[in-house]
Write an enzyme that holds these catalytic residues in place. Structure first.
Site, PDB file in Angstrom:
ATOM      1  N   THR A 248     -10.818   9.782  10.132  1.00 57.21           N
ATOM      2  CA  THR A 248     -10.968   9.511  11.711  1.00 57.21           C
ATOM      3  C   THR A 248      -9.389   8.999  12.031  1.00 57.21           C
ATOM      4  O   THR A 248      -8.826   8.219  11.068  1.00 57.21           O
ATOM      5  CB  THR A 248     -11.835   8.652  11.711  1.00 57.21           C
ATOM      6  OG1 THR A 248     -12.994   9.104  11.402  1.00 57.21           O
ATOM      7  CG2 THR A 248     -11.816   8.168  13.142  1.00 57.21           C
ATOM      8  N   CYS A 355      11.051  -2.277  -0.660  1.00 59.19           N
ATOM      9  CA  CYS A 355      10.127  -1.716  -1.433  1.00 59.19           C
ATOM     10  C   CYS A 355      10.685  -1.987  -2.679  1.00 59.19           C
ATOM     11  O   CYS A 355       9.667  -1.890  -3.953  1.00 59.19           O
ATOM     12  CB  CYS A 355       9.902  -0.296  -1.405  1.00 59.19           C
ATOM     13  SG  CYS A 355       9.668  -0.066   0.280  1.00 59.19           S
TER      14      CYS A 355
HETATM   15  N1  PLP Z   1      11.388   6.541   3.574  1.00 55.73           N
HETATM   16  C1  PLP Z   1      12.388   5.477   3.909  1.00 55.73           C
HETATM   17  C2  PLP Z   1      13.594   6.235   3.830  1.00 55.73           C
HETATM   18  C3  PLP Z   1      11.944   4.289   4.230  1.00 55.73           C
HETATM   19  O1  PLP Z   1      12.928   3.523   4.401  1.00 55.73           O
HETATM   20  C4  PLP Z   1      10.696   3.970   4.173  1.00 55.73           C
HETATM   21  C5  PLP Z   1      10.210   2.616   4.436  1.00 55.73           C
HETATM   22  O2  PLP Z   1      11.225   1.507   4.452  1.00 55.73           O
HETATM   23  C6  PLP Z   1       9.855   4.829   3.977  1.00 55.73           C
HETATM   24  C7  PLP Z   1       9.972   5.903   3.510  1.00 55.73           C
HETATM   25  C8  PLP Z   1       8.191   4.418   3.615  1.00 55.73           C
HETATM   26  O3  PLP Z   1       7.641   4.457   5.097  1.00 55.73           O
HETATM   27  P1  PLP Z   1       6.359   3.465   5.540  1.00 55.73           P
HETATM   28  O4  PLP Z   1       6.655   2.303   5.032  1.00 55.73           O
HETATM   29  O5  PLP Z   1       5.903   3.962   6.626  1.00 55.73           O
HETATM   30  O6  PLP Z   1       5.318   4.043   4.285  1.00 55.73           O
END
Ligand code: PLP
Length: 409
Positions: A248, A355
Site C-alpha cells: 500500500t 549512516c
Molecule cells: N544515498 C546517499 C548519497 C545518501 O546521502 C543517503 C542518505 O543520506 C542515502 C542514499 C540513503 O537515503 P535514505 O536515507 O532515504 O534511505
C-alpha cells in the site's frame, strides 16, 4: 542553536506539511480501493507522480515511489542481478565507485558474497571517478562478452557525494555506459532538487532520490526506471507501482515528497547561489583562521574552469561541489572531539556521514580520496542552509578555531 548537521537540514518544510495534512486525517483511504476516499488518495498519488515526472522531464510511467533512497538503490542494483538470474544468463557485473553511500556499497558487497562480479573504480583526490579505469573495465567486459556467455554491466555511480560534495561527471559516465551497452544507475539522493540533472543528456537509466533531503517527509523516495528497461518486481505482492513494488502506498509521504520537490526545483538556483556564497566564505575563513586546515574534495577557489557547462551557468558556478557542502580536515585533532565542543556552544555539526557515525572506522570516502587514517579521523562536515547568516558563520568559525586550539594545546 545553529544547525549545520545534515539531519537538521532535512527538517520537514511547511509546504510539505500542509500538502500532507489532508491525507493524514481526511483522505486516509487506500488508493487501491473503489470507494471515494480511496479514489481521492489514488488521484493524489498520480498527481504527485506527474509533478515529479515533469520536474525531471520524464514520463510519469517512469517514476516509481519507494520507501527512500536506500530502497531505491537496493532495487536498482538487485533488479539487474535478478534479471540475469531469471534468464539463467551469466550473472551481472556490478561496476561502482569507492565513495558510494553504504546503500550502494553494501548492496554490491552482498551480491559479491553470492558470487556476482563487482568492480570498484577508484576516484582521485578530489573524489572524481577515474573515467579511464572505468572505460578499461567496460572494454574488458565487452571483449569477454564476445568470447563467453553474455553478461550485463550495471554502472552505479552517485551524482554527488554525501560527505565531500563532489559532483561526478554523469554526462561522461552515461556516454561510456551507452558506448559499452551497460545500464547506468545514479544515486542522486544528494543531488535531486539541489543541482540540475538532465536524465536524457546524461543517458541515465535508473535514478534514486529521497524526499527528506529536500525537506520532504522521511521514509519516501523514488526510483526512475527508463521506459523499455525490463526489470523484475522488487517487492512481490499487490499490483501497486505497476506491479514492480507491491505494498500500500505511503499516500501522505508521496504527496509531501511531490510538494517538497516542486518547491526545491523552483527555488533551486536562488537557494543554490546563496549556499555557494556561504560555502566559499566558510572555506576562506576556515583556511585563514585554522593553521593546517585542509579542504576535503574540490577547493572551489582553485577549481576555476574545470568542466565548465556553458548551457548551465548555475552548474558551472558550483565548481563541481554541492552548494551546501563544507568538509575540512583539521590535523592534530579528532573531528568527534571538535563536535562535542561545538555542541557546548550551540552548534550542531557532523564528522561525516550520518549512516557511518557511531562507527569506529574512519570514513571510507576520505580514505578513498587518499587521506591517511589520522587525517580521516580529523574530518568535520558542515551542511549549510541558505538561511545561515554571516554572523552565525563567523561565530561558527571562531568556535571551531577555539575548539582546535584547545584540543591541540
Ligand atoms: N544515498 C546517499 C548519497 C545518501 O546521502 C543517503 C542518505 O543520506 C542515502 C542514499 C540513503 O537515503 P535514505 O536515507 O532515504 O534511505
Amino acid at each position: 542553536m545553529i544547525y549545520l548537521d545534515n539531519a537538521a537540514t532535512t527538517a520537514l518544510s511547511e509546504t510539505a506539511r500542509n500538502a500532507m495534512e489532508p491525507y493524514l486525517s481526511g483522505y486516509y483511504g487506500n488508493p487501491s480501493s473503489i470507494y471515494r476516499f480511496g479514489q481521492e488518495a489514488r488521484k493524489a498519488v498520480e498527481e504527485s507522480r506527474q509533478t515529479i515526472a515533469s520536474l525531471l522531464r520524464v514520463s510519469p510511467r517512469e517514476i516509481y515511489f519507494t520507501g527512500g533512497g536506500t530502497e531505491s538503490d537496493n532495487w536498482a542494483i538487485s533488479s539487474v542481478v535478478l534479471e540475469r538470474a531469471l534468464k539463467k544468463e551469466k550473472s551481472a557485473h556490478l561496476i561502482t565507485s569507492t565513495i558510494e553511500h553504504p546503500a550502494v556499497l553494501r548492496t554490491c558487497s552482498f551480491f559479491e558474497s553470492l558470487g556476482v562480479k563487482v568492480s570498484r573504480i577508484p576516484v582521485d583526490k578530489e573524489g572524481f571517478l577515474n573515467l579511464e579505469i572505468l572505460e578499461k573495465v567496460l572494454q574488458e567486459e565487452s571483449f569477454l562478452r564476445k568470447t563467453e556467455e553474455s553478461s550485463r554491466c550495471l554502472i552505479s555511480v552517485m551524482a554527488a557525494n554525501n560527505e565531500i560534495g563532489t559532483i561526478e561527471n554523469l554526462k561522461e559516465i552515461g556516454r561510456l555506459a551507452k558506448k559499452y551497452g551497460a545500464v547506468f544507475h545514479t544515486d542522486a539522493v544528494q543531488a535531486f532538487g539541489q543541482i540540475p540533472l538532465d536524465i536524457e543528456e546524461m543517458q541515465i537509466d535508473l535514478l534514486s532520490a529521497s524526499s527528506h533531503k529536500i525537506h520532504g517527509p522521511k521514509g519516501v523516495g523514488l526510483l526512475y526506471i527508463r521506459k523499455g528497461l525490463k526489470l523484475p518486481s522488487f517487492l512481490h505482492g499487490g499490483a501497486q507501482e505497476r506491479g514492480l513494488r507491491a505494498g500500500t502506498e505511503n499516500v501522505p509521504g508521496i504527496v509531501g515528497f511531490a510538494a517538497a520537490a516542486k518547491e526545491a526545483f523552483s527555488t533551486m538556483e536562488e537557494r543554490g547561489r546563496k549556499k555557494v556564497a556561504l560555502r566559499d566564505l566558510f572555506f576562506k575563513r576556515l583556511l585563514e583562521e585554522i593553521p593546517g586546515a585542509k579542504i576535503s574534495g574540490v577547493n572551489p577557489a582553485e577549481a576555476e574552469g574545470i568542466g565548465e557547462s556553458p548551457e548551465s551557468p548555475f552548474l558551472s558556478s558550483l565548481h563541481h561541489r554541492l552548494p551546501g557542502n563544507v568538509h575540512i580536515c583539521l590535523p592534530g585533532v579528532e573531528g568527534e572531539s571538535v563536535l562535542l565542543l561545538l555542541d557546548q556552544k550551540g552548534i550542531c555539526a557532523s564528522s561525516g556521514s550520518a549512516c557511518a557515525s557511531g562507527s569506529l572506522e574512519p570514513s571510507h570516502v576520505l580514505l578513498a580520496i587518499g587521506k591517511s587514517h589520522e587525517e580521516a579521523y580529523s574530518g568535520l562536515r558542515l551542511s549549510l542552509e541558505e538561511t545561515l547568516t554571516e554572523e552565525e558563520l563567523e561565530y561558527t568559525v571562531r568556535a571551531i578555531k577555539e575548539a582546535v586550539e584547545k584540543l591541540r594545546g
